[in-house]
Design a protein around this motif. Structure first.
Motif, PDB file in Angstrom:
ATOM      1  N   UNK A   1      -7.422  -4.794  -6.359  1.00  0.00           N
ATOM      2  CA  UNK A   1      -6.345  -5.238  -7.248  1.00  0.00           C
ATOM      3  C   UNK A   1      -6.240  -4.302  -8.448  1.00  0.00           C
ATOM      4  N   UNK A   2      -7.383  -4.005  -9.061  1.00  0.00           N
ATOM      5  CA  UNK A   2      -7.398  -3.120 -10.229  1.00  0.00           C
ATOM      6  C   UNK A   2      -6.884  -1.724  -9.866  1.00  0.00           C
ATOM      7  N   UNK A   3      -7.200  -1.261  -8.679  1.00  0.00           N
ATOM      8  CA  UNK A   3      -6.735   0.054  -8.229  1.00  0.00           C
ATOM      9  C   UNK A   3      -5.203   0.099  -8.185  1.00  0.00           C
ATOM     10  N   UNK A   4      -4.589  -1.013  -7.795  1.00  0.00           N
ATOM     11  CA  UNK A   4      -3.130  -1.066  -7.708  1.00  0.00           C
ATOM     12  C   UNK A   4      -2.460  -0.946  -9.070  1.00  0.00           C
ATOM     13  N   UNK A   5      -3.178  -1.281 -10.135  1.00  0.00           N
ATOM     14  CA  UNK A   5      -2.633  -1.180 -11.491  1.00  0.00           C
ATOM     15  C   UNK A   5      -2.373   0.288 -11.862  1.00  0.00           C
ATOM     16  N   UNK A   6      -3.017   1.212 -11.159  1.00  0.00           N
ATOM     17  CA  UNK A   6      -2.820   2.639 -11.432  1.00  0.00           C
ATOM     18  C   UNK A   6      -1.414   3.120 -11.066  1.00  0.00           C
ATOM     19  N   UNK A   7      -0.739   2.383 -10.214  1.00  0.00           N
ATOM     20  CA  UNK A   7       0.583   2.773  -9.755  1.00  0.00           C
ATOM     21  C   UNK A   7       1.649   2.239 -10.711  1.00  0.00           C
ATOM     22  N   UNK A   8       2.764   2.937 -10.840  1.00  0.00           N
ATOM     23  CA  UNK A   8       3.824   2.485 -11.764  1.00  0.00           C
ATOM     24  C   UNK A   8       4.468   1.177 -11.317  1.00  0.00           C
ATOM     25  N   UNK A   9       4.972   0.448 -12.279  1.00  0.00           N
ATOM     26  CA  UNK A   9       5.672  -0.807 -11.997  1.00  0.00           C
ATOM     27  C   UNK A   9       6.820  -0.529 -11.029  1.00  0.00           C
ATOM     28  N   UNK A  10       6.974  -1.364 -10.037  1.00  0.00           N
ATOM     29  CA  UNK A  10       8.039  -1.197  -9.056  1.00  0.00           C
ATOM     30  C   UNK A  10       7.673  -0.307  -7.878  1.00  0.00           C
ATOM     31  N   UNK A  11       6.462   0.261  -7.905  1.00  0.00           N
ATOM     32  CA  UNK A  11       6.021   1.123  -6.809  1.00  0.00           C
ATOM     33  C   UNK A  11       5.952   0.321  -5.518  1.00  0.00           C
ATOM     34  N   UNK A  12       6.488   0.870  -4.442  1.00  0.00           N
ATOM     35  CA  UNK A  12       6.433   0.207  -3.143  1.00  0.00           C
ATOM     36  C   UNK A  12       5.241   0.752  -2.364  1.00  0.00           C
ATOM     37  N   UNK A  13       4.277  -0.121  -2.142  1.00  0.00           N
ATOM     38  CA  UNK A  13       3.046   0.277  -1.476  1.00  0.00           C
ATOM     39  C   UNK A  13       3.242   0.408   0.023  1.00  0.00           C
ATOM     40  N   UNK A  14       2.675   1.459   0.565  1.00  0.00           N
ATOM     41  CA  UNK A  14       2.527   1.614   2.005  1.00  0.00           C
ATOM     42  C   UNK A  14       1.123   1.125   2.305  1.00  0.00           C
ATOM     43  N   UNK A  15       1.000   0.012   3.017  1.00  0.00           N
ATOM     44  CA  UNK A  15      -0.322  -0.581   3.183  1.00  0.00           C
ATOM     45  C   UNK A  15      -1.312   0.359   3.866  1.00  0.00           C
ATOM     46  N   UNK A  16      -0.863   1.140   4.832  1.00  0.00           N
ATOM     47  CA  UNK A  16      -1.765   2.072   5.505  1.00  0.00           C
ATOM     48  C   UNK A  16      -2.326   3.112   4.558  1.00  0.00           C
ATOM     49  N   UNK A  17      -1.468   3.666   3.719  1.00  0.00           N
ATOM     50  CA  UNK A  17      -1.902   4.672   2.749  1.00  0.00           C
ATOM     51  C   UNK A  17      -2.836   4.048   1.715  1.00  0.00           C
ATOM     52  N   UNK A  18      -2.481   2.871   1.223  1.00  0.00           N
ATOM     53  CA  UNK A  18      -3.299   2.200   0.230  1.00  0.00           C
ATOM     54  C   UNK A  18      -4.677   1.860   0.801  1.00  0.00           C
ATOM     55  N   UNK A  19      -4.718   1.412   2.039  1.00  0.00           N
ATOM     56  CA  UNK A  19      -5.992   1.098   2.685  1.00  0.00           C
ATOM     57  C   UNK A  19      -6.850   2.351   2.807  1.00  0.00           C
ATOM     58  N   UNK A  20      -6.242   3.480   3.134  1.00  0.00           N
ATOM     59  CA  UNK A  20      -6.982   4.739   3.205  1.00  0.00           C
ATOM     60  C   UNK A  20      -7.575   5.105   1.839  1.00  0.00           C
ATOM     61  N   UNK A  21      -6.808   4.885   0.783  1.00  0.00           N
ATOM     62  CA  UNK A  21      -7.306   5.154  -0.572  1.00  0.00           C
ATOM     63  C   UNK A  21      -8.473   4.229  -0.916  1.00  0.00           C
TER      64      UNK A  21
END
Length: 78
Positions: free
Chosen positions: A29-49
């Motif tokens: 959850x905290x890692x997702x805060x690094x992305x700008x507001x409104x960023x559309x996450x690609x779950x596969x890419x995020x999981x790799x990160x």
């Protein structure tokens, strides 16, 4: 974790969600805060990160890291 020290509107709004998460999801959850507001996450890419950061832990030996990441992602969405 000091991710909510910023005085912006977004971070304080997320604070209750963060504090009620199970400990294994807080890093993701905290890692997702690094992305700008409104960023559309690609779950596969995020999981790799998350995998690269070693955030994914499984108590079930038969689950792959990708499956664990998918479960974390879905848990955070809910």
């Amino acid at each position: 974790m000091g991710i909510f020290r910023n005085d912006s509107e977004t971070l304080p709004a997320l604070r209750p969600s963060y504090h009620h998460l199970p400990s294994h999801l807080k890093k993701c959850f905290a890692y997702c805060v690094l992305f700008p507001k409104g960023y559309e996450f690609d779950n596969g890419c995020l999981i790799q990160l998350w995998m690269a950061e070693n955030f994914l832990q499984s108590t079930q030996q038969r689950k792959t890291p990708e499956e664990v990441g998918e479960q974390y992602f879905n848990d955070l969405l809910s």
